[in-house]
Design a protein around this motif. Structure first.
Motif, mmCIF file in Angstrom:
data_model
loop_
_atom_site.group_PDB
_atom_site.id
_atom_site.type_symbol
_atom_site.label_atom_id
_atom_site.label_comp_id
_atom_site.label_asym_id
_atom_site.label_seq_id
_atom_site.Cartn_x
_atom_site.Cartn_y
_atom_site.Cartn_z
ATOM 1 N N ASN A 1 0.867 -1.184 0.000
ATOM 2 C CA ASN A 1 0.000 0.000 0.000
ATOM 3 C C ASN A 1 0.902 1.232 0.000
ATOM 4 O O ASN A 1 1.060 1.918 1.018
ATOM 5 C CB ASN A 1 -0.914 -0.002 1.231
ATOM 6 N N PRO A 2 1.509 1.536 -1.149
ATOM 7 C CA PRO A 2 2.573 2.540 -1.172
ATOM 8 C C PRO A 2 2.136 3.941 -0.778
ATOM 9 O O PRO A 2 2.930 4.718 -0.254
ATOM 10 C CB PRO A 2 3.054 2.506 -2.631
ATOM 11 N N HIS A 3 0.886 4.304 -1.001
ATOM 12 C CA HIS A 3 0.442 5.664 -0.709
ATOM 13 C C HIS A 3 0.178 5.885 0.781
ATOM 14 O O HIS A 3 -0.130 6.997 1.192
ATOM 15 C CB HIS A 3 -0.810 5.986 -1.529
ATOM 16 N N GLU A 4 0.304 4.828 1.574
ATOM 17 C CA GLU A 4 0.127 4.951 3.021
ATOM 18 C C GLU A 4 1.449 4.842 3.770
ATOM 19 O O GLU A 4 1.475 4.784 4.996
ATOM 20 C CB GLU A 4 -0.846 3.872 3.511
ATOM 21 N N ILE A 5 2.573 4.790 3.053
ATOM 22 C CA ILE A 5 3.876 4.643 3.693
ATOM 23 C C ILE A 5 4.239 5.910 4.458
ATOM 24 O O ILE A 5 4.091 7.028 3.946
ATOM 25 C CB ILE A 5 4.965 4.332 2.650
ATOM 26 N N GLU A 6 4.738 5.746 5.673
ATOM 27 C CA GLU A 6 5.262 6.839 6.473
ATOM 28 C C GLU A 6 6.683 6.514 6.893
ATOM 29 O O GLU A 6 7.098 5.355 6.875
ATOM 30 C CB GLU A 6 4.384 7.080 7.700
ATOM 31 N N ALA A 7 7.423 7.528 7.279
ATOM 32 C CA ALA A 7 8.816 7.324 7.681
ATOM 33 C C ALA A 7 8.924 6.313 8.822
ATOM 34 O O ALA A 7 9.878 5.525 8.877
ATOM 35 C CB ALA A 7 9.429 8.666 8.085
ATOM 36 N N SER A 8 7.946 6.298 9.724
ATOM 37 C CA SER A 8 8.009 5.374 10.869
ATOM 38 C C SER A 8 7.963 3.915 10.436
ATOM 39 O O SER A 8 8.470 3.043 11.137
ATOM 40 C CB SER A 8 6.858 5.669 11.831
ATOM 41 N N ASP A 9 7.357 3.647 9.259
ATOM 42 C CA ASP A 9 7.282 2.263 8.769
ATOM 43 C C ASP A 9 8.657 1.719 8.418
ATOM 44 O O ASP A 9 8.869 0.503 8.441
ATOM 45 C CB ASP A 9 6.380 2.188 7.533
ATOM 46 N N LEU A 10 9.581 2.623 8.064
ATOM 47 C CA LEU A 10 10.904 2.197 7.620
ATOM 48 C C LEU A 10 12.005 2.706 8.547
ATOM 49 O O LEU A 10 13.184 2.688 8.189
ATOM 50 C CB LEU A 10 11.161 2.698 6.192
ATOM 51 N N ALA A 11 11.617 3.116 9.744
ATOM 52 C CA ALA A 11 12.596 3.679 10.673
ATOM 53 C C ALA A 11 13.666 2.675 11.057
ATOM 54 O O ALA A 11 14.828 3.046 11.283
ATOM 55 C CB ALA A 11 11.877 4.186 11.923
ATOM 56 N N ALA A 12 13.318 1.395 11.125
ATOM 57 C CA ALA A 12 14.294 0.374 11.522
ATOM 58 C C ALA A 12 15.145 -0.092 10.356
ATOM 59 O O ALA A 12 16.073 -0.879 10.545
ATOM 60 C CB ALA A 12 13.559 -0.822 12.125
ATOM 61 N N VAL A 13 14.843 0.399 9.133
ATOM 62 C CA VAL A 13 15.547 -0.066 7.942
ATOM 63 C C VAL A 13 16.732 0.830 7.599
ATOM 64 O O VAL A 13 17.813 0.354 7.269
ATOM 65 C CB VAL A 13 14.585 -0.146 6.741
ATOM 66 N N ALA A 14 16.547 2.147 7.658
ATOM 67 C CA ALA A 14 17.534 3.100 7.149
ATOM 68 C C ALA A 14 18.404 3.668 8.269
ATOM 69 O O ALA A 14 17.966 3.813 9.418
ATOM 70 C CB ALA A 14 16.829 4.239 6.420
ATOM 71 N N THR A 15 19.637 4.005 7.911
ATOM 72 C CA THR A 15 20.503 4.744 8.827
ATOM 73 C C THR A 15 20.043 6.200 8.894
ATOM 74 O O THR A 15 19.280 6.664 8.035
ATOM 75 C CB THR A 15 21.967 4.714 8.352
ATOM 76 N N GLY A 16 20.529 6.908 9.891
ATOM 77 C CA GLY A 16 20.143 8.306 10.037
ATOM 78 C C GLY A 16 20.632 9.180 8.911
ATOM 79 O O GLY A 16 20.029 10.223 8.613
ATOM 80 N N ASP A 17 21.737 8.761 8.243
ATOM 81 C CA ASP A 17 22.278 9.565 7.146
ATOM 82 C C ASP A 17 21.998 8.927 5.782
ATOM 83 O O ASP A 17 22.692 9.210 4.805
ATOM 84 C CB ASP A 17 23.782 9.768 7.325
ATOM 85 N N PHE A 18 20.971 8.088 5.708
ATOM 86 C CA PHE A 18 20.615 7.423 4.447
ATOM 87 C C PHE A 18 20.383 8.440 3.335
ATOM 88 O O PHE A 18 19.734 9.477 3.546
ATOM 89 C CB PHE A 18 19.366 6.561 4.622
ATOM 90 N N THR A 19 20.884 8.141 2.126
ATOM 91 C CA THR A 19 20.654 8.995 0.960
ATOM 92 C C THR A 19 20.331 8.138 -0.255
ATOM 93 O O THR A 19 20.711 6.954 -0.322
ATOM 94 C CB THR A 19 21.898 9.851 0.625
ATOM 95 N N CYS A 20 19.636 8.720 -1.214
ATOM 96 C CA CYS A 20 19.399 8.036 -2.482
ATOM 97 C C CYS A 20 18.991 9.050 -3.538
ATOM 98 O O CYS A 20 18.608 10.183 -3.217
ATOM 99 C CB CYS A 20 18.340 6.943 -2.362
ATOM 100 N N THR A 21 19.064 8.652 -4.770
ATOM 101 C CA THR A 21 18.585 9.475 -5.876
ATOM 102 C C THR A 21 17.139 9.117 -6.167
ATOM 103 O O THR A 21 16.559 8.229 -5.530
ATOM 104 C CB THR A 21 19.430 9.217 -7.131
ATOM 105 N N ASN A 22 16.554 9.789 -7.137
ATOM 106 C CA ASN A 22 15.241 9.390 -7.634
ATOM 107 C C ASN A 22 15.346 7.977 -8.184
ATOM 108 O O ASN A 22 16.190 7.678 -9.030
ATOM 109 C CB ASN A 22 14.800 10.374 -8.729
ATOM 110 N N LEU A 23 14.497 7.071 -7.703
ATOM 111 C CA LEU A 23 14.651 5.644 -8.017
ATOM 112 C C LEU A 23 14.143 5.263 -9.397
ATOM 113 O O LEU A 23 14.414 4.160 -9.865
ATOM 114 C CB LEU A 23 13.939 4.812 -6.952
#
Length: 605
Positions: A90-112
């Motif tokens: 359900n991609p339109h309901e994703i919030e940062a808290s859903d992935l808080a345990a996945v990413a580091t605090g300094d995570f970066t990426c480009t447009n995917l």
């Protein structure tokens, strides 16, 4: 007519019973001087030691025990990837808290998705758009950026999305250091204009975190993005599964076809010929002359084969018993073919012995000949000698399903395939040796296909072999030699099937072979410690896990492998494929079927 013959089936587990390890070394000793860990005290010292040796080998199912850091890290990464998959449903309901345990605090990426521009292809209801990289980095860091990137990646979907990640490459650092993985991601779902599918490849950096068991995602660099939308006027898929609508009216559909391999494995005596992998074939043909296609389905031993005859309303009913084709024997393959040139479809079934039937009218069959050949996995028919009648080529695998392939990546200890020449009056002669088809003919053969690839007026033969190189038998005035190596079409891999078509619309027959795509194989076979010092075979093992192959005919008797550039290698664990113009744009597309053993618990192999 029902013929029931008992044939032994042995399940061989790959557990060594000898005293030494696979490399000739002795297992480690315990303080008592016995090998391995004590499992149980059983009568007799010999039996107790044997059990300990099995325990010693079972330790090697755990990658932490044998030094494969890639697999340890891949298992950890997959736990985070499952979280992203769940969020993508359900991609339109994703919030940062859903992935808080996945990413580091300094995570970066480009447009995917990269810089998407106009369509790379738009015809027959299919639109393909590919991203161009690199593109600018997204603003911000941490889980919020990852969530925003994932939402944008799946923005085109209007309903629930199916998402699947695969770790296809991983470096091999010491545990505790940063490492990178190459991921393949596939999304599919409904869009505003039809059905959509995205394929992406990402290079990801992972960082261990003190006090946490799982590493965290530190960066994503997209390397490939392809978006495909199948448009229709109604927004519905271009194809619809009609299996139930056609077959559910026959009682055999629920009683037999819907039952799982687990049911068969637990309820059927293996002596009847039950095969756990369930790789049984089918054939389509008009058996009764009503100009409607009918379907014959082979089943595992102990269950009757089914012949579904199509009715005027498009449904089908089983008439195997009335037709004389309801065999209970294990039969992996069936072929409808006009062997007596009388205009109707006769039938060959790969029971033991192989049974050859005449169509005597109105879809009824009578057995006319037999061939005492076991383990025939598939069959192909052609008039190879141009005498006016069709001959039979029978692919065989191994003896009673027990012989292990040696060597694994280039096995040459399988059963020989057989060419049965049609002599007329329902007589067939084994002409394999006489015409040269015994050349390189002890492979683990799954499938074969005839075509005149060199345009010299006679039919040549390609054979797809499991566990090693394939055969391309060139026909020279009725005699053959294996020209696969000189033609550049050996394809040393796990050959499952073969089909011919014109991939580049140049009027020549090109070759597509279904193989096995293995993420674990791609991860392991490229590690420095995999078969270290064995450079001669290393490339073959790496090729074995790559996937399907497309060979383009050069018109001079040779082929060029264009698989990677054409983007057709990854079709999972592929069993069959076919060229077909699916959207009527004048170009031949490729359709590949795939799968393997599953259970209620999909992690239970």
């Amino acid at each position: 007519m029902q013929v029931l013959r008992r044939s032994a089936l042995t399940l061989s587990f790959l557990l060594p019973w000898g005293c030494s390890g696979d490399d000739g070394t002795q297992p480690p000793q315990t303080e008592s001087g016995e090998s391995g860990q004590d499992l149980a005290v059983v009568p007799g010292q010999k039996e107790r030691i044997a059990l300990n040796k099995i325990a010693y080998k079972y330790d090697y199912l755990d990658p932490e025990q044998d030094g494969w850091n890639t697999e340890v890290l891949a298992a950890k990464v997959k736990e985070h990837l499952h979280r992203i998959e769940e969020a993508l449903h359900n991609p339109h309901e994703i919030e940062a808290s859903d992935l808080a345990a996945v990413a580091t605090g300094d995570f970066t990426c480009t447009n995917l998705t990269g810089k998407l521009s106009g369509a790379d292809y738009d015809a027959g209801g299919i639109v393909v758009v590919r991203g161009a990289f690199p593109s600018g980095p997204l603003e911000g860091t941490g889980a919020a950026v990852l969530a925003a990137a994932v939402v944008e990646f799946a923005d085109q979907y209007t309903e629930e999305v199916q998402a699947h990640f695969r770790v296809v490459r991983i470096d091999a650092p010491e545990l505790g250091a940063d490492f990178t993985t190459d991921l393949r991601l596939e999304l599919s779902g409904r869009t505003a204009s039809g059905r959509g599918q995205q394929t992406a490849e990402w290079s990801c950096t992972w960082r261990p975190v003190v006090g946490e068991d799982l590493p965290r995602l530190a960066a994503i660099v997209p390397t490939l993005h392809e978006s495909v939308i199948a448009k229709s006027e109604t927004g519905e898929p271009l194809f619809e599964d009609c299996t139930e609508a056609v077959l559910a009216g026959d009682e055999s559909y629920a009683a037999q076809l819907l039952r799982s391999q687990r049911d068969s494995a637990t309820e059927l005596d293996k002596e009847l010929g039950m095969a756990f992998r369930g790789n049984f074939g089918l054939a389509v043909g008009d058996v009764n002359g009503d100009r409607r296609d009918d379907l014959y389905v082979c089943m595992e031993g102990g269950l009757p084969n089914r012949l579904y005859v199509q009715q005027e309303d498009g449904t089908a009913r089983d008439v195997a018993a009335e037709a004389g084709l309801d065999y209970l024997d294990r039969s992996r393959s069936v072929l409808f073919v006009d062997l007596d040139d009388d205009g109707d479809q006769d039938c060959v079934v790969s029971t033991y012995p192989v049974t050859i039937h005449e169509n005597v009218g109105e879809g009824r069959f009578e057995r006319r000949a037999e061939a005492p050949l076991a383990n025939v996995y598939s069959m192909a028919s052609a008039d190879f000698d141009q005498d006016g009648d069709l001959d039979l080529y029978l692919c065989r695998y191994n003896a009673h399903g027990t012989d292990l392939p040696l060597p694994y990546h280039d096995a040459n200890n399988g059963l020989d395939n057989v060419l049965l020449r049609n002599e007329g009056s329902w007589k067939f002669a084994d002409a394999t040796q006489a015409i040269g088809l015994d050349d390189n003919n002890e492979r683990f053969s799954f499938a074969a296909s005839w075509v005149d690839y060199d345009d010299d007026g006679d039919l040549d033969l390609y054979v797809a072999n499991d566990y090693g190189r394939n055969n391309l038998y060139k026909n020279t005035r009725g005699t053959f030699h294996d020209a696969a190596a000189e033609a550049g079409a050996e394809d040393i891999s796990a050959g499952m099937s073969v089909c011919w078509g014109d991939a580049n619309a140049d009027g020549r027959s090109d070759l597509y072979v279904s193989n096995m795509f293995s993420p674990a194989g791609n991860r392991i076979a490229f590690q420095r410690n995999f078969r270290e010092g064995d450079d001669a075979d290393l490339a073959s093992f790496q090729r074995h896990a790559r996937g399907n192959s497309l060979f383009v005919n050069q018109g001079d008797g040779t082929f060029v492998d264009t698989s990677v550039d054409a983007g057709v290698t990854m079709a999972r664990w592929a069993w069959g494929s076919i060229f077909s113009d699916l959207n009527n744009d004048g170009l031949e597309d490729l359709y590949a079927v795939n799968g393997f053993i599953t259970n209620e618990d999909t992690g239970d192999l």
